[in-house]
Design an enzyme around this catalytic site. Structure first.
Site, short mmCIF file in Angstrom:
data_model
loop_
_atom_site.label_atom_id
_atom_site.label_comp_id
_atom_site.label_asym_id
_atom_site.label_seq_id
_atom_site.Cartn_x
_atom_site.Cartn_y
_atom_site.Cartn_z
N LYS A 136 -10.22 -5.51 10.03
CA LYS A 136 -9.06 -5.08 10.83
C LYS A 136 -8.95 -5.92 12.10
O LYS A 136 -7.85 -6.32 12.50
CB LYS A 136 -9.16 -3.59 11.15
CG LYS A 136 -8.81 -2.68 9.98
CD LYS A 136 -7.34 -2.82 9.60
CE LYS A 136 -6.92 -1.94 8.45
NZ LYS A 136 -5.55 -2.21 7.98
N GLY A 160 0.84 -1.21 0.00
CA GLY A 160 0.00 0.00 0.00
C GLY A 160 0.87 1.24 0.00
O GLY A 160 0.49 2.29 0.54
N ASP A 206 2.35 -1.70 -4.51
CA ASP A 206 1.07 -1.00 -4.54
C ASP A 206 0.30 -1.46 -5.77
O ASP A 206 0.88 -1.96 -6.73
CB ASP A 206 1.26 0.53 -4.57
CG ASP A 206 -0.01 1.26 -4.13
OD1 ASP A 206 -0.13 1.56 -2.93
OD2 ASP A 206 -0.91 1.50 -4.97
N ILE A 207 -1.00 -1.29 -5.71
CA ILE A 207 -1.85 -1.69 -6.83
C ILE A 207 -1.61 -0.77 -8.04
O ILE A 207 -1.88 -1.16 -9.18
CB ILE A 207 -3.33 -1.67 -6.36
CG1 ILE A 207 -4.26 -2.40 -7.32
CG2 ILE A 207 -3.83 -0.31 -6.05
CD1 ILE A 207 -4.29 -3.86 -7.08
N TYR A 215 -14.82 -3.20 7.01
CA TYR A 215 -13.44 -2.78 7.24
C TYR A 215 -13.04 -3.03 8.71
O TYR A 215 -11.97 -3.57 8.99
CB TYR A 215 -13.32 -1.29 6.89
CG TYR A 215 -12.01 -0.63 7.23
CD1 TYR A 215 -10.85 -0.94 6.55
CD2 TYR A 215 -11.95 0.37 8.22
CE1 TYR A 215 -9.66 -0.31 6.84
CE2 TYR A 215 -10.77 1.01 8.51
CZ TYR A 215 -9.62 0.68 7.83
OH TYR A 215 -8.44 1.31 8.12
N GLY A 243 -0.33 4.79 -0.91
CA GLY A 243 -1.43 5.40 -0.15
C GLY A 243 -0.93 6.54 0.72
O GLY A 243 0.26 6.87 0.70
N ASP A 265 -1.29 -6.73 -6.54
CA ASP A 265 -2.32 -6.87 -5.53
C ASP A 265 -1.82 -7.78 -4.40
O ASP A 265 -1.17 -8.79 -4.67
CB ASP A 265 -3.50 -7.54 -6.27
CG ASP A 265 -4.75 -7.64 -5.45
OD1 ASP A 265 -4.66 -7.52 -4.22
OD2 ASP A 265 -5.80 -7.85 -6.06
N ILE A 310 -6.76 10.10 10.34
CA ILE A 310 -5.44 10.73 10.17
C ILE A 310 -5.58 11.91 9.21
O ILE A 310 -6.27 11.81 8.19
CB ILE A 310 -4.42 9.70 9.63
CG1 ILE A 310 -4.26 8.56 10.64
CG2 ILE A 310 -3.06 10.37 9.37
CD1 ILE A 310 -3.35 7.44 10.18
#
Ligand code: SER
Length: 358
Positions: A178, A30, A55-56, A174, A33, A74, A214
């Site tokens: 997590k 990621g 990363d994608i 999500y 991101g 992925d 964040i």
């Protein structure tokens, strides 16, 4: 390594091929991101650290330039991960790739694939890495306040600063993912292949932080439900009107990106014997959406901010705590955020955001 004529990648060696030394690296998934952007800069500045990114999408030039290598793909692509780990001796994984809470509610099964199956792939391959080079792999996993699910607003308001073991019944895919990732990490650290005769005890050193929303001055989030905070600030700095998708009295914890990166690096560097848990809360500040409006208007008096709550997204933030108890992080590894709400605006956000959109 390229595919053979049959189109298959060669089997991944259990140990480095004789004569071939894999170079040591830190893997960041990621990487393109929001957190990847900031974390990679800090990791690349660590003496002796080579960063391998995944990363994608292609990384932007600035981030790519800080990495030893970058893979586009992925985290669900186990073959790609195997190839990557056959090329590098990975000691430390920062597994940032995830599909966030709003996006996840539009495609819950895809969220499960990315957030849980992707995490499982990485944990399994990290455990194999640990076996192959004979050292535990440190696995850093950003979790989220979305792991909490408070049943109703009245309970949320009375709950105050929530501890790590309270209200663990998340309302979003999500959050469910997590929490699953936290449990998978704990399992790989303490119990993986419990009954296998040839097992390596504790191949993974798993460390996780439940992050609040964040706020970065340099990037905008996408697909999350805490996005209204950063969106309101960036819209005002650009002179755009903003319709906030939650009520004015909505309150959840936030922190600045520099504090989030500092937290992740501090936890990663902490001596293992100091850690009393795998998963830690960290708190920054807990403004209401109305507090954001007030602070933004004080700095951008022409900002046009309205409140048009979206009931679905509102119900998600209403299930997240107003505040979290981070005394374990403070006691175990010296967590202490640099920015309270005023310092976040005055010392971090305003100087950088105004320069960015000038
Ligand atoms: N920022 C995340 C989200 O909104 C919460 O951790 O989904």
């Amino acid at each position: 390594m390229s595919p053979s004529k049959s189109g298959m990648y060669p089997a991944v060696p259990d140990r480095p091929l004789s004569g071939l030394r894999r170079s040591r690296a830190v893997l960041v998934t990621g990487a393109g991101g929001e957190m990847g952007h900031s974390l990679i800069g800090a990791l690349a500045a660590r003496p002796g650290t080579s960063v391998v990114a995944m990363d994608i999408r292609e990384l932007d030039h600035e981030v790519r330039a800080k990495c030893e290598n970058a893979f586009v793909g992925d985290v669900c692509d186990a073959q790609l991960l195997e190839r990557l780990l056959a090329m590098y001796e990975v000691d430390e994984v920062f597994h940032l790739a995830a599909l966030l809470s709003t996006r996840g509610e539009f495609a819950p099964e895809t969220a499960h694939q990315v957030n849980v199956v992707g995490t499982l792939n990485l944990l399994k391959l990290s455990a194999e890495q640990a076996r192959s080079h004979g050292r535990r792999v440190k696995f850093i996993f950003p979790s989220s306040i979305a792991a909490y699910g408070i049943p109703d607003l009245d309970t949320k308001r009375k709950a105050g600063a929530v501890r790590e073991d309270q209200f663990l019944e998340p309302h979003t895919m999500y959050g469910v993912n997590k929490l699953a990732g936290e449990h998978l990490g704990r399992y790989y650290e303490s119990h993986y292949r419990k009954l296998a005769k040839d097992r390596m005890a504790s191949p993974i050193d798993f460390r996780s932080i439940r992050f609040p929303g964040i706020i970065s001055a340099d990037t905008l989030p996408s697909g999350g439900t805490s996005d209204y905070g950063p969106e309101m600030i960036h819209a005002a700095a650009q002179g755009n009107a903003y319709a906030c998708f939650v009520r004015r009295d909505t309150r959840i914890p936030f922190m600045t990106m520099p504090d989030a990166v500092e937290a992740i690096l501090k936890l990663a560097a902490a001596p293992k014997e100091r850690l009393t848990r795998c998963v830690y809360n960290v708190a920054g500040f807990s403004p209401s959406a109305g507090d954001f409006e007030r602070l933004v208007l004080a700095r951008f008096p022409k900002a046009q901010i309205s409140f048009e709550p979206d009931l679905g997204r509102q119900s998600i933030v209403d299930s997240w705590p107003e505040d979290v108890n981070d005394s374990a992080a403070r006691g175990d590894w010296g967590w202490s955020p640099k920015h309270d709400l005023d310092r976040a605006f005055d010392e971090y956000l305003m100087p950088r955001i105004t320069a960015r959109y000038r």
